[in-house]
Design an enzyme around this catalytic site. Structure first.
Site, short mmCIF file in Angstrom:
data_model
loop_
_atom_site.label_atom_id
_atom_site.label_comp_id
_atom_site.label_asym_id
_atom_site.label_seq_id
_atom_site.Cartn_x
_atom_site.Cartn_y
_atom_site.Cartn_z
N ASP A 54 -85.23 107.97 -4.46
CA ASP A 54 -85.06 109.55 -4.40
C ASP A 54 -85.32 109.48 -6.16
OD1 ASP A 54 -84.08 111.86 -4.87
OD2 ASP A 54 -83.15 111.76 -3.33
N ASN A 115 -101.73 124.97 -8.23
CA ASN A 115 -102.32 126.40 -8.50
C ASN A 115 -101.25 127.40 -8.66
OD1 ASN A 115 -102.35 128.25 -5.73
ND2 ASN A 115 -102.68 126.05 -5.19
N TYR A 139 -91.08 127.17 -7.33
CA TYR A 139 -92.10 125.88 -7.24
C TYR A 139 -93.10 125.62 -8.50
CZ TYR A 139 -96.03 123.07 -5.17
OH TYR A 139 -96.72 122.47 -5.03
P1 NAI Z 1 -95.81 116.80 1.04
O1 NAI Z 1 -94.49 117.58 1.06
O2 NAI Z 1 -96.56 116.38 2.31
O3 NAI Z 1 -95.40 115.23 0.23
C1 NAI Z 1 -94.24 115.28 -0.74
C2 NAI Z 1 -93.71 113.99 -0.53
O4 NAI Z 1 -92.50 113.96 -1.50
C3 NAI Z 1 -92.84 113.59 0.87
O5 NAI Z 1 -93.22 112.46 1.49
C4 NAI Z 1 -91.30 113.68 0.43
O6 NAI Z 1 -90.63 113.01 1.31
C5 NAI Z 1 -91.33 113.44 -1.05
N1 NAI Z 1 -90.53 113.72 -1.93
C6 NAI Z 1 -89.83 115.19 -1.75
N2 NAI Z 1 -88.75 115.15 -2.64
C7 NAI Z 1 -88.41 113.80 -3.11
C8 NAI Z 1 -87.55 113.07 -3.91
N3 NAI Z 1 -86.55 113.72 -4.23
N4 NAI Z 1 -87.54 111.77 -4.18
C9 NAI Z 1 -88.63 111.11 -3.50
N5 NAI Z 1 -89.48 111.73 -2.59
C10 NAI Z 1 -89.38 112.66 -2.44
O7 NAI Z 1 -96.65 117.45 0.05
P2 NAI Z 1 -98.25 117.07 -0.12
O8 NAI Z 1 -99.06 118.27 0.57
O9 NAI Z 1 -98.60 115.53 0.21
O10 NAI Z 1 -98.25 117.36 -1.78
C11 NAI Z 1 -98.23 115.92 -2.75
C12 NAI Z 1 -98.03 116.54 -3.93
O11 NAI Z 1 -99.21 117.41 -4.25
C13 NAI Z 1 -96.92 117.57 -4.17
O12 NAI Z 1 -96.16 117.35 -5.62
C14 NAI Z 1 -97.29 119.14 -4.15
O13 NAI Z 1 -96.46 119.86 -4.71
C15 NAI Z 1 -98.66 118.82 -4.82
N6 NAI Z 1 -99.72 119.67 -4.22
C16 NAI Z 1 -100.10 119.62 -3.11
C17 NAI Z 1 -101.18 120.66 -2.66
C18 NAI Z 1 -101.66 120.63 -1.39
O14 NAI Z 1 -102.61 121.41 -0.91
N7 NAI Z 1 -101.43 119.37 -0.27
C19 NAI Z 1 -101.46 121.90 -3.26
C20 NAI Z 1 -100.85 121.89 -4.75
C21 NAI Z 1 -99.90 120.63 -5.01
C1 15L Z 2 -99.27 124.01 -2.84
O1 15L Z 2 -98.96 123.64 -3.95
C2 15L Z 2 -98.64 123.52 -1.60
O2 15L Z 2 -98.03 122.04 -2.08
C3 15L Z 2 -99.61 123.38 -0.39
O3 15L Z 2 -98.71 123.04 0.53
C4 15L Z 2 -100.37 124.41 -0.26
O4 15L Z 2 -99.78 125.51 0.11
C5 15L Z 2 -101.18 124.90 -1.49
O5 15L Z 2 -100.46 124.98 -2.87
C6 15L Z 2 -101.60 126.35 -1.44
O6 15L Z 2 -101.60 127.07 -2.44
O7 15L Z 2 -102.46 126.49 -0.57
#
Ligand code: NAI
Ligand code: 15L
Length: 268
Positions: A54, A115, A139
């Site tokens: 964590d 973003n 966030y």
């Molecule tokens: P997601 O929510 O699918 O994955 C995030 C992971 O972080 C999850 O597997 C969760 O279990 C883990 N996590 C959350 N809190 C935790 C903690 N306290 N300790 C350990 N693990 C923890 O998100 P996604 O889409 O895979 O995004 C990955 C990263 O990229 C995130 O930091 C997100 O903010 C960033 N991001 C993603 C975007 C997208 O379009 N997918 C856009 C902008 C940023």
């Molecule tokens: C983010 O930062 C989020 O992690 C992702 O789930 C999308 O919502 C993305 O931005 C977005 O702006 O589309």
């Protein structure tokens, strides 16, 4: 076989959407990929290690980081949520990660920013990495904290970081906004590889988007990363227009770059 710049890379958030998409792709960048999350990531395969941690637990994070050469930090809350949740995962978690990196001599980190650090710019504006932050919620604020934290650890301790302000990284753009913000998984991997391998990274902020015709972001201040996107949302444009309604220009989610994130909260 080509020589890999990094022997062992840590991927946090490995159970998430992007972590899952990058798990195979990042094996091209290292000999051993250490996968970490607080959620289940499955058994370690060839060339993999698994460490459950964590991010809010400093001791667990220290063990997670020990022995790695570079970190791709995706772990954390990825949507707008009440502050207490964001605080533990994204703010305390980022601090724990950088403290562990300092203690264990990690020299380069790729930080998944968002973003939403600049979500309150209008969809009619084009910004670069020098534009002041305008977070659109807790966030986005937490990602701005991560960007400043990493700049401090670069200035004080020389730990290089690329803060990738990811747009919308999903298999396809889901709506009209994502025609501007979309980042394909392959382009995300290309961008991370550039950040991991460019000879001098420094502290760099780069917008994570594919080669989309409509864009709000200018990456001229990060050319030294060598990122050349090869995908584009343009091929999805007609289909997205056909299945989505005409936008209401009075809707804040249409006015601002952060989209629906500007409409979330308060949470009382
Ligand atoms: P997601 O929510 O699918 O994955 C995030 C992971 O972080 C999850 O597997 C969760 O279990 C883990 N996590 C959350 N809190 C935790 C903690 N306290 N300790 C350990 N693990 C923890 O998100 P996604 O889409 O895979 O995004 C990955 C990263 O990229 C995130 O930091 C997100 O903010 C960033 N991001 C993603 C975007 C997208 O379009 N997918 C856009 C902008 C940023
Ligand atoms: C983010 O930062 C989020 O992690 C992702 O789930 C999308 O919502 C993305 O931005 C977005 O702006 O589309």
């Amino acid at each position: 076989m080509t020589t890999k710049v990094h022997h062992r890379i840590l991927l946090t958030g490995a159970a998430g959407g992007l972590g899952t998409a990058l798990r195979e792709r990042l094996k091209a960048d290292c000999n051993i990929l250490r996968l970490s999350d607080r959620a289940e990531v499955g058994a370690a395969g060839a060339g993999e290690e698994v460490v459950v941690a964590d991010l809010a637990d400093a001791s667990a994070v220290s063990s997670m980081v020990e022995g790695v050469d570079a970190v791709v930090h995706l772990g954390g809350i990825s949507t707008e949520q009440p502050f207490e949740l964001i605080l533990q995962a994204n703010i305390v978690g980022a601090y724990n990660l950088y403290e562990a990196a300092r203690k264990h001599g990690v020299k380069r980190i790729v930080f998944a920013s968002s973003n939403h650090v600049t979500g309150y710019y209008r969809q009619s504006e084009v910004i670069d990495a020098a534009a002041p932050v305008r977070p659109d919620g807790y966030y986005g604020l937490s990602k701005a904290f991560g960007e400043n934290l990493s700049r401090f650890y670069f200035d004080r301790y020389g730990i290089e970081t690329a803060c990738i302000r990811i747009g919308s990284s999903f298999p396809e753009p889901r709506d009209r906004r994502m025609l501007a913000t979309w980042l394909s998984y392959d382009d995300l991997h290309r961008l991370i590889t550039g950040c991991l391998t460019t000879p001098v990274l420094g502290h760099t902020i780069i917008f994570g988007m594919s080669d989309n015709a409509v864009t709000w972001w200018d990456n001229r201040l990060a050319r030294h990363v060598g990122y050349r996107p090869q995908d584009s949302s343009d091929v999805y444009r007609d289909a997205v227009y056909a299945r989505t309604p005409q936008p209401d220009l009075q809707d804040p989610a249409v006015q601002f770059q952060g989209g629906v994130f500007v409409t979330k909260g308060p949470f009382e």
